[in-house]
Write an enzyme that holds these catalytic residues in place. Structure first.
Site, PDB file in Angstrom:
ATOM      1  N   HIS A   1      -2.083  -7.254   6.497  1.00  0.00           N
ATOM      2  CA  HIS A   1      -2.691  -7.489   4.618  1.00  0.00           C
ATOM      3  C   HIS A   1      -1.518  -8.559   4.372  1.00  0.00           C
ATOM      4  O   HIS A   1       0.033  -8.049   3.251  1.00  0.00           O
ATOM      5  CB  HIS A   1      -2.010  -6.476   3.295  1.00  0.00           C
ATOM      6  CG  HIS A   1      -3.139  -7.042   2.183  1.00  0.00           C
ATOM      7  ND1 HIS A   1      -4.011  -5.746   1.801  1.00  0.00           N
ATOM      8  CD2 HIS A   1      -2.754  -7.647   1.466  1.00  0.00           C
ATOM      9  CE1 HIS A   1      -4.388  -6.110   0.374  1.00  0.00           C
ATOM     10  NE2 HIS A   1      -4.395  -7.211   0.987  1.00  0.00           N
TER      11      HIS A   1
ATOM     12  N   ASP B   1      -6.766  -9.612   7.346  1.00  0.00           N
ATOM     13  CA  ASP B   1      -5.768  -9.048   6.806  1.00  0.00           C
ATOM     14  C   ASP B   1      -5.824  -8.079   6.003  1.00  0.00           C
ATOM     15  O   ASP B   1      -4.638  -7.662   5.853  1.00  0.00           O
ATOM     16  CB  ASP B   1      -5.348 -10.577   6.237  1.00  0.00           C
ATOM     17  CG  ASP B   1      -4.287 -10.611   5.275  1.00  0.00           C
ATOM     18  OD1 ASP B   1      -2.918 -10.348   6.243  1.00  0.00           O
ATOM     19  OD2 ASP B   1      -4.113 -10.775   4.403  1.00  0.00           O
TER      20      ASP B   1
ATOM     21  N   ARG C   1     -10.651  -8.386   0.389  1.00  0.00           N
ATOM     22  CA  ARG C   1     -10.590  -7.199   0.678  1.00  0.00           C
ATOM     23  C   ARG C   1     -11.010  -6.566   1.456  1.00  0.00           C
ATOM     24  O   ARG C   1     -12.549  -6.559   2.174  1.00  0.00           O
ATOM     25  CB  ARG C   1     -11.037  -6.752  -0.700  1.00  0.00           C
ATOM     26  CG  ARG C   1      -9.169  -6.861  -2.399  1.00  0.00           C
ATOM     27  CD  ARG C   1      -8.553  -6.126  -1.847  1.00  0.00           C
ATOM     28  NE  ARG C   1      -7.445  -6.557  -3.314  1.00  0.00           N
ATOM     29  CZ  ARG C   1      -6.816  -7.781  -3.213  1.00  0.00           C
ATOM     30  NH1 ARG C   1      -6.956  -8.454  -2.079  1.00  0.00           N
ATOM     31  NH2 ARG C   1      -5.862  -7.318  -3.841  1.00  0.00           N
TER      32      ARG C   1
ATOM     33  N   GLU D   1      -5.374   1.182   4.221  1.00  0.00           N
ATOM     34  CA  GLU D   1      -4.132   0.746   4.734  1.00  0.00           C
ATOM     35  C   GLU D   1      -3.183   1.436   4.449  1.00  0.00           C
ATOM     36  O   GLU D   1      -2.231   2.197   3.498  1.00  0.00           O
ATOM     37  CB  GLU D   1      -3.604  -0.674   3.991  1.00  0.00           C
ATOM     38  CG  GLU D   1      -5.060  -2.157   4.160  1.00  0.00           C
ATOM     39  CD  GLU D   1      -4.998  -3.574   3.629  1.00  0.00           C
ATOM     40  OE1 GLU D   1      -4.159  -3.758   1.992  1.00  0.00           O
ATOM     41  OE2 GLU D   1      -6.040  -4.141   3.425  1.00  0.00           O
TER      42      GLU D   1
END
Length: 318
Positions: free
Chosen positions: A277, A253, A229, A258
């Site tokens: 992600h 990622d 995360r 986000e």
């Protein structure tokens, strides 16, 4: 009639498997709010969390007993409220082991063999060596969070002859992990790693676990991979470490916010590979959630037992 709501679109074969498990129940399946909105207040079980569901699930007259997450992470859930209502929560942990471990190695190999640099050069028809000279084989990888994803990553690492260091709460040994440590020993393993791979969930303990101090403890030649995360990392500290050469590069990622904001320096950095992600995305996602988690847990539930797979411990947050 007892009711189960799945807030995702499923292949008909999977719908039939669920129906066979609960033939006397009403089964509602569909991702559109219009499909499930009129049913969730009466649902005994809901599979899949959608924004706005708390309005119905946490209402005084809600019949919800068990919530199956469609994701591995549950940090976005109203955990305190769910716990206070004694609602059992299970995650999709384990579904992602294959696709995410593949992404981890795609990022590690991409950075090591400068694939991202060559892709950019290809776009401008530039034939340039880019000073590429590193190998992945026989290096040391530190896996921070040896769960399902970490175990699969360790297994693949052994195919490259890598030394594997791991961190998990229990400190319990694991196949393919050469040395296991506990979270309070993070500073012990970081100086020894050529790759640091974060596979942790976001909890109170892991939030901002990686900052300037941790990056300074790493080798200047080390690569940092985060598929856990974004909030586990102090992003400004990571950017500074990448700018100053404190670490060699990063494969990311996940991010603090986000989508990653357009003016983030990370977009332009030559030593960074970004994926949006998507490391857990796979053609087999729904099948694995339904067949490996939902249906086995549903069988437990029908027998009056607590779900045996991925039951979230509210005190730990995962």
């Amino acid at each position: 009639m007892r009711k189960l709501v799945v807030t995702h679109n499923l292949e008909q074969e999977l719908v039939e498997q669920i129906k066979e498990t609960i033939p006397e129940w009403e089964l509602i399946v569909g991702k559109d709010k219009e499909v499930w909105q009129g049913h969730v207040k009466d649902a005994e079980i809901i599979a899949g969390w959608k924004k706005g569901l708390e309005e119905y699930c946490l209402a005084p007259n809600s019949r919800l007993n068990w919530l199956q997450s469609w994701s591995a992470g549950v940090n976005s859930f109203p955990l305190a409220e769910l716990e206070s209502r004694n609602i059992q929560l299970t995650s999709a942990n384990g579904v992602h082991a294959f696709p995410i471990s593949e992404t981890i190695f795609a990022l590690m190999l991409g950075l090591t063999r400068k694939i991202h640099t060559y892709v950019k050069n290809q776009q401008t028809k530039t034939w340039h060596h880019a000073n590429m000279n590193l190998e992945l084989h026989e290096k040391t990888v530190g896996i921070i969070g040896v769960g399902a994803i970490g175990k699969e990553t360790a297994k693949i690492a052994k195919a490259f002859g890598m030394k594997v260091l791991g961190i998990r709460h229990s400190g319990k040994s694991e196949e393919f992990v050469d040395e296991m440590y506990t979270p309070d020993q993070l500073d012990v393993i970081l100086p020894n790693c050529d790759y640091v791979v974060v596979t942790l969930p976001l909890t109170k303990e892991t939030k901002q676990l990686f900052g300037a101090k941790q990056f300074k403890e790493m080798k200047s030649s080390a690569f940092f991979i985060n598929i856990g995360r974004g909030e586990i990392v102090v992003e400004t500290d990571l950017i500074e470490a990448l700018r100053e050469g404190t670490i060699a590069g990063a494969g990311l990622d996940v991010f603090e916010k986000e989508p990653l904001i357009p003016d983030s320096p990370l977009w332009e950095m030559e030593n960074v590979i970004i994926t949006p992600h998507t490391s857990g995305s796979t053609e087999h996602y729904n099948k694995r959630v339904v067949e490996n988690i939902l249906i086995p847990n549903l069988k437990d539930y029908l027998m009056g037992k607590a779900p045996s797979i991925n039951l979230v411990d509210y005190s730990k947050g995962y």
